[in-house]
Scaffold this active site. Structure first.
Site, PDB file in Angstrom:
ATOM      1  N   HIS A 181      10.729  42.775  -2.298  1.00  0.00           N
ATOM      2  CA  HIS A 181       9.489  43.563  -2.312  1.00  0.00           C
ATOM      3  C   HIS A 181       9.494  44.562  -1.160  1.00  0.00           C
ATOM      4  O   HIS A 181       9.104  44.203  -0.046  1.00  0.00           O
ATOM      5  CB  HIS A 181       8.285  42.631  -2.204  1.00  0.00           C
ATOM      6  CG  HIS A 181       8.043  41.846  -3.441  1.00  0.00           C
ATOM      7  ND1 HIS A 181       7.268  42.309  -4.473  1.00  0.00           N
ATOM      8  CD2 HIS A 181       8.522  40.660  -3.848  1.00  0.00           C
ATOM      9  CE1 HIS A 181       7.260  41.435  -5.458  1.00  0.00           C
ATOM     10  NE2 HIS A 181       8.015  40.407  -5.113  1.00  0.00           N
ATOM     11  N   CYS A 207      11.166  43.607  -8.300  1.00  0.00           N
ATOM     12  CA  CYS A 207      11.035  42.193  -8.642  1.00  0.00           C
ATOM     13  C   CYS A 207      11.152  41.971 -10.158  1.00  0.00           C
ATOM     14  O   CYS A 207      12.219  42.201 -10.708  1.00  0.00           O
ATOM     15  CB  CYS A 207       9.738  41.624  -8.065  1.00  0.00           C
ATOM     16  SG  CYS A 207       9.697  39.807  -8.100  1.00  0.00           S
ATOM     17  N   GLU A 266       7.472  46.842  -0.579  1.00  0.00           N
ATOM     18  CA  GLU A 266       6.089  47.065  -0.119  1.00  0.00           C
ATOM     19  C   GLU A 266       5.619  45.985   0.841  1.00  0.00           C
ATOM     20  O   GLU A 266       4.574  46.117   1.466  1.00  0.00           O
ATOM     21  CB  GLU A 266       5.147  47.182  -1.316  1.00  0.00           C
ATOM     22  CG  GLU A 266       4.785  45.882  -2.032  1.00  0.00           C
ATOM     23  CD  GLU A 266       5.842  45.347  -2.997  1.00  0.00           C
ATOM     24  OE1 GLU A 266       6.986  45.846  -3.000  1.00  0.00           O
ATOM     25  OE2 GLU A 266       5.510  44.403  -3.748  1.00  0.00           O
TER      26      GLU A 266
END
Lengths: 238, 252
Positions: A217, A82, A219
C-alpha cells in the site's frame, strides 16, 4: 479534465489513497469515482482494492466498471494497488474465481505453517513493513548466462540503468506496508518489477507498458510510498 | 524480511491523549494530532487510537481527530473504542481509519466481527482482548474497559475471533497495564502460538528491553506502548535502534 481517477467500486477505504495523491499532486484534480465516463476521461487511473477478491470482482461488475477498467489498463498510466494488482491476473485461488485476465498468471495463497530462518512462526496475513527488492538487484534476478555478461558490460557498474521510472529516488530494499494473504504469480517473468520475501521471494510489483501494479500500500508507506505515488503522477509511459 | 512493528497507542478522551494506571488515574499527555505527527516523524510503524470514554459527545471530536491525522500521516491508523455495529466500523473507515478495533462488542455480539470482516475485509478488523490472569496458565477476558469479567478463556476466545474473521489481535494484559513492569510474556506466548494471525502485545512496557522481550520471548508480531513515548522518555526511533541492536528486524 480530470487528472487522476481513483476507481471506486465500494471495496475498502479510498480516502487514504486520495489523500496521499493530493499530497504528492496538490494541483491535480483527483476524483474518487464509480462513473465509467469519468474513468474514461481521466488522464491517469488508480485501481485500489481491499478485502476479498471475489467480493471485489462482484462489486466491480455490479457497478458496470469492468470495461472502463480494462480500457484504462490498456491505454493510460494505470496503477493497481493490493487487490487491484491481483484482479489484473487470470485466476485467483481466493474463491477459485477468474480475474480480469489483463495479465497472464494467477493469484495464490501463502502456504500454511510458514517459519522464518530461526524457526519462528510467520503469520498470515503477511502484515507490516517489508523490504521491496527492485528488479535490477542481480542477487534476486540473476540474468541467464551470456545475456548477463552482456548486460554487465552495458551497465558499466551501475545497477540502476534498467530500473522502472516508478522506483526513481526509492532506495533498493526500502520498506513498504503490506497486508495480504494472497500474492500473484505472473506467467511471464518479464512483468516482474520487484519481489519481497516471506520467507520465500514473492512478486510484489509488476509492470507492462502503461501499467504498474503493487501488492503493498503506497498510500500507507510513508515517504517511500509517497515517492512512488509522485513517480506515478509524473510518469509518461511511451 | 518482515519487520516487527512498533505501535504507539494514544488513549483519547474529550479530544486529549491521556494515560492511566491499570485503566484508572488518567493523566493528560497532549494533543492527539500533534502527538500522531511526532510519532510518524520518529518512524512509528502504525498508530492506534483508543476512544476510552466513547461517549456520544466525544464521538464527533474523535472523527475530526482521525480526519486530521489521516490528512498528514501516511501510515496505518487503527481506531477503537465504542464500536457497536457495522455502521460504526464504516464511519471510522470513512473518517480515515485503516483498521477498526472491536473489544466489548465482540463479546456481546460475536457476529459483529464476522459481519464487519465480511463487509470490509479481515485486514481492517482488529479484535482487542483485555485479559487478566486467573490461575497461572489461564487468563480471563474482561470487557467494558476492564470492569466486567466474562468467564471466557483468552486463548480460546482469540481462536474464536480468528475463526470469525479477525485480521489481528490486540492483546492487553490488565495485570501489567500501566505498571511499567513489562508485558505478560506467558499470556503473549500462549495467544500468539495458538493463532495464525498477527498478535500485538500490549500492557506494561516500562523500558526498551520490555519491547525486545515481547518479540523474542513473547513471540509478538508487533508491540504497543504508550507512556514510554508520551512523556518523552524514549523516542520511537530509540526504541527501534535498541531492538535492532538486539537482533530484531525493524524498519529504521
Amino acid at each position: 479534465m480530470v487528472d487522476i481517477a481513483v476507481v471506486d467500486y465500494g471495496m475498502g477505504n479510498l480516502r487514504s489513497v486520495q489523500q496521499a495523491l493530493r499530497t504528492v499532486a496538490p494541483d491535480a484534480s483527483i476524483v474518487v469515482t464509480d462513473d465509467p465516463d469519468e474513468i474514461a476521461k481521466a488522464a491517469r487511473v488508480v485501481f485500489p482494492g481491499q478485502g476479498a477478491m471475489p467480493d471485489c470482482m462482484r462489486e466491480l461488475d455490479a457497478r458496470g466498471l469492468r470495461a472502463a477498467v480494462l480500457q484504462a489498463a490498456r491505454s493510460k498510466p494505470f496503477l493497481g494497488i493490493c487487490i487491484g494488482l491481483q484482479m489484473l491476473f487470470e485466476h485467483s485461488a481466493e474463491g477459485d474465481i477468474p480475474g480480469l485476465g489483463i495479465l497472464h498468471g494467477k493469484v495464490v495463497r501463502f502456504a500454511g505453517n510458514l517459519r522464518d530462518a530461526q524457526g519462528n512462526k510467520l503469520k498470515v496475513p503477511h502484515m507490516g513493513w517489508n523490504q521491496v527488492h527492485h528488479k535490477t538487484n542481480p542477487l534476486l534476478n540473476p540474468l541467464p548466462e551470456g545475456e548477463g555478461a552482456m548486460a554487465a558490460s552495458t551497465v558499466g557498474g551501475s545497477q540502476k540503468v534498467d530500473e522502472h521510472p516508478l522506483w526513481q529516488g526509492i532506495p533498493q530494499d526500502a520498506r513498504f506496508y503490506f497486508v495480504h494473504s494472497y500474492y500473484v504469480q505472473p506467467q511471464d517473468d518479464a512483468l516482474v518489477q520487484a519481489t519481497s520475501c516471506y520467507p520465500q521471494p514473492f512478486v510484489c510489483a509488476v509492470a507492462r507498458d502503461n501499467l504498474f501494479a503493487v501488492q503493498f500500500h503506497p498510500e500507507k508507506s510513508q515517504s517511500a510510498g509517497l515517492a512512488l505515488l509522485r513517480n506515478f503522477v509524473d510518469w509518461n509511459p511511451v | 524480511m518482515l519487520a516487527k512493528r512498533i505501535i504507539p497507542c494514544l488513549d483519547v478522551t474529550a479530544g486529549r491523549v491521556v494515560k492511566g494506571v491499570s485503566f484508572v488515574e488518567l493523566r493528560d499527555a497532549g494533543d492527539p494530532v500533534e502527538i500522531a505527527r511526532r510519532y510518524d516523524e520518529q518512524g512509528a510503524d502504525e498508530l492506534t487510537f483508543l476512544d476510552i470514554t466513547a461517549s456520544s459527545d466525544d464521538r464527533g471530536i474523535l472523527f475530526r481527530i482521525i480526519e486530521q491525522v489521516a490528512e498528514q500521516v501516511f501510515i496505518p491508523l487503527t481506531v477503537g473504542g465504542g464500536v457497536r455495529q457495522v455502521e460504526d466500523v464504516r464511519n471510522l473507515l470513512n473518517a480515515g481509519a485503516d483498521k477498526v478495533s472491536i473489544n466489548t462488542s465482540a463479546v456481546l455480539n460475536p457476529q459483529l466481527v464476522a459481519d464487519a470482516a465480511g463487509r470490509y475485509g479481515s485486514q481492517c478488523i482488529v479484535v482487542a482482548i483485555d485479559a487478566k490472569q486467573d490461575v497461572p496458565g489461564r487468563w480471563e477476558v474482561f470487557t467494558h474497559g476492564g470492569r466486567k469479567a466474562t468467564g471466557l478463556d483468552a486463548v480460546a476466545w482469540a481462536k474464536n475471533m480468528q475463526a470469525l474473521g479477525a485480521g489481528e489481535i490486540l492483546l492487553t494484559s490488565m495485570d501489567r497495564d500501566g505498571t511499567r513492569s513489562g508485558f505478560d510474556l506467558a499470556l503473549t506466548r500462549a495467544v500468539t502460538d495458538a493463532l495464525e494471525i498477527p498478535v500485538i502485545a500490549s500492557g506494561g512496557v516500562g523500558n526498551l528491553q520490555h519491547l525486545v522481550d515481547g518479540v523474542k520471548l513473547g513471540g509478538a508480531d508487533a508491540v504497543l506502548a504508550a507512556s514510554i513515548f508520551h512523556y518523552g522518555e524514549y523516542t520511537v526511533q530509540q526504541a527501534k535502534q535498541y531492538m535492532a541492536q538486539q537482533g530484531i528486524e525493524v524498519r529504521l
